[in-house]
Design an enzyme around this catalytic site. Structure first.
Site, PDB file in Angstrom:
ATOM      1  N   SER A 124       0.417   4.789  -2.733  1.00 17.89           N
ATOM      2  CA  SER A 124       1.831   4.605  -3.055  1.00 17.89           C
ATOM      3  C   SER A 124       2.545   3.698  -2.059  1.00 17.89           C
ATOM      4  CB  SER A 124       2.493   5.982  -3.152  1.00 17.89           C
ATOM      5  OG  SER A 124       3.794   5.894  -3.668  1.00 17.89           O
ATOM      6  N   ASP A 172      -0.224 -10.011   0.422  1.00 16.47           N
ATOM      7  CA  ASP A 172       0.288 -11.020  -0.507  1.00 16.47           C
ATOM      8  C   ASP A 172       0.990 -12.166   0.200  1.00 16.47           C
ATOM      9  OD1 ASP A 172      -0.743  -9.711  -2.635  1.00 16.47           O
ATOM     10  OD2 ASP A 172       1.142  -8.980  -3.461  1.00 16.47           O
ATOM     11  N   LYS A 212      -2.303   3.981  -6.492  1.00 13.11           N
ATOM     12  CA  LYS A 212      -1.160   4.647  -7.122  1.00 13.11           C
ATOM     13  C   LYS A 212       0.010   3.658  -7.189  1.00 13.11           C
ATOM     14  CE  LYS A 212       2.081   8.532  -6.727  1.00 13.11           C
ATOM     15  NZ  LYS A 212       3.310   7.740  -6.653  1.00 13.11           N
TER      16      LYS A 212
END
Length: 553
Positions: A296, A307, A321
């Site tokens: 999460s 990223d 998740k």
């Protein structure tokens, strides 16, 4: 019961009005029909079931079963569970600051948190709590998370004293301790420090309301101590508040950078969250440690770092998740934590690995197949994929405990010996320096020799499977001599395994013992010498050419 029926009937009447207005809405009709069935069924149970039923427990059970069919994160909190819910989201509760677990029908102190009333009172890890304010705990069970009988008895208003009757190892008679309750804050960063002259380490274990502040404080203190490279550890971090993941990401990426986008059924709730504050650092080399229990919010931070090519991820693939939960207020001071959206990190990928919306006929759920995963690109053009958690840039093998080490741990023998060692040795060296001598390890082997523990190795299991298959397929008579010889050869000996796997068992003992003296800080520092992920991170920092090469397309 009359009140329940009246409320249910009112809801159904209201449903009838809606049904009249929207005759074509078959879904609404099905909801109203099933509510009516539920209300009448409950009424019949209350009137005619042979024993008295508890309405609260019955309804809670039915709600939990209903929500279980959706996903593990949509949960109902009854009125008497609201305090546990607040603890979960804020990390605060009123109590003494000790983790109690039930072992062999004994309520044992498993951990004491630094700076809490429990530590100040002199309570020790390994103490058995016999009574709380005179209440005998014999035959009372505790789930180990503070929510059972023992945990509830220990909680109370700030400033109130609770009297504990404790049995301590090595003492014949029980002792009495008075502990004054206070606000206990479960820290999101239980440890931070310098690993070497220039490498700092921050252990981020949760995302409650103060997580970002704790990370910032830790970062600034380490920077003041000369930190030039950072290891951020989010292993075993189950996640938490979304806004904390955004704020922590913001520490390392430019203001106004996209952090995460949420998309769900209610389009008005869909939103893109950006970094709102100036960052603390845009240049310091970062390694993020992950494993398959990083979930999460921990995956958002890991994914954002990856990223934007802001740092290198080291470890194992994360949990996967990619779901967002929202808390909704219900009647009578109850709450519903409901999955409302999926989140997407800056590359555009959603890392949700399991598809709960399409269950198999047997009720199980499957992972997103590789054929359905889509390729995305980081800011520098590196290829990353959705649908399977976050894959680290440097993948390490997850540690697999040997059967003997697992058995010694699960049977509590590692813990029990640490209690004994703490009693016999008033002090030890600092956790990073503490090592058991070979003679001390042999003392443990001798102590464990008459203790009850056993295990089956994987090879023994495989031989058992082979023997069963041979009997089924009528080959057993032909190979039984060879099987018997193999069994004799691979049959495990505890004494031999204690020697073969000495390094692993010894490391577990050293960590557990250090924890009994230095609490969470001791557990962490004692693990540094044998942590393969940490070693991989430090090796990477020694080769900055390789570090930079990983971050390039």
């Amino acid at each position: 019961m009359k009140r329940f029926t009246l409320l249910a009937s009112s809801a159904i009447v209201a449903g009838g009005i809606g049904l009249f207005s929207f005759k074509t809405d078959d879904r609404f009709f099905e909801i109203a029909r099933n509510l009516d069935i539920y209300a009448t069924l409950f009424k019949e149970l209350n009137l005619y079931y042979v024993d008295e039923i508890n309405p609260n427990r019955m309804v809670k059970t039915s709600i939990d079963a209903m929500l279980k069919a959706l996903d593990p994160y949509t949960n109902f909190f009854a009125e008497d569970e609201i305090e546990d819910y607040r603890t979960m989201t804020t990390g605060r509760y009123n109590g003494i600051g000790a983790l109690i677990g039930n072992r062999q029908d004994r309520n044992i102190v498993l951990m004491i948190y630094e700076g809490t009333p429990a530590e100040k009172s002199g309570l020790r890890i390994g103490d058995e709590i016999l009574k709380i304010d005179g209440v005998d705990l014999k035959n009372r069970k505790d789930r180990g998370d503070g929510s059972g009988d023992t945990g509830k008895l220990l909680k109370g208003q700030n400033g109130t004293a609770v009297k504990l009757t404790v049995r301590r190892f090595g003492q014949k008679d029980p002792i009495e301790l008075s502990v004054t309750r206070d606000v206990v804050k479960m820290t999101n960063v239980p440890y931070y420090g310098m690993i070497s002259d220039e490498v700092g380490y921050i252990d981020l274990k949760d995302f409650t309301a103060t997580a970002a502040r704790e990370v910032r404080t830790a970062y600034q203190e380490l920077k003041g101590k000369g930190m030039k490279k950072l290891i951020l550890d989010v292993r075993e971090n189950p996640g938490g508040l979304l806004n904390m993941a955004i704020d922590i990401s913001n520490i390392f990426i430019p203001k106004d950078s996209e952090v995460v986008t949420t998309k769900g059924k209610v389009t008005e709730w869909n939103k893109t969250y950006t970094a709102l504050n100036p960052p603390l650092d845009l240049d310091m080399p970062i390694v993020v440690l992950t494993n398959n229990h990083s979930a999460s919010a921990a995956e958002i931070v890991s994914g954002v770092i990856q990223d934007y090519d802001r740092g290198v991820l080291v470890g194992q693939r994360t949990f996967g998740k990619g779901l967002v939960q929202t808390t909704r207020e219900l009647s009578f001071n109850t709450k519903l934590k409901i999955t409302t959206a999926k989140y997407y990190i800056p590359s555009g990928r959603c890392i949700q690995a399991i598809d709960y919306s399409h269950r198999n006929p047997d009720g199980s759920v499957g992972k997103v197949p590789d054929s359905l995963k889509t390729a995305f690109k980081t800011k520098a053009g590196r290829v990353v994929y959705d649908g399977g958690g976050v894959l680290p840039d440097v993948v390490t093998e997850a540690p697999t405990p040997t059967p003997i080490a697992l058995s010694l741990t699960n049977k509590g023998l590692i813990f029990d010996y640490a209690v004994k060692y703490r009693h016999e040795h008033p002090t030890i060296k600092p956790a990073r320096e503490f090592r058991l001598t070979d003679a001390e390890y042999q003392e443990f082997v001798k102590w464990a020799s008459d203790k009850e523990y056993d295990y089956t190795t994987q090879v023994e299991k495989d031989l058992g499977t082979l023997e069963a298959s041979a009997k089924k397929e009528k080959y057993f008579d032909q190979i039984q001599d060879q099987l018997k010889a193999l069994k004799t050869k691979v049959s495990h000996s505890k004494d031999a395994d204690m020697l073969t796997f000495k390094n692993e068992i010894k490391a577990l003992l050293e960590q557990e013992i250090a924890g009994h003296y230095y609490l969470q800080r001791g557990l962490k520092e004692a693990s540094f010498a044998t942590d393969p992920d940490l070693k991989a991170a430090l090796d990477l920092f020694k080769d900055m050419t390789r570090y930079q090469a990983i971050l390039k397309k």
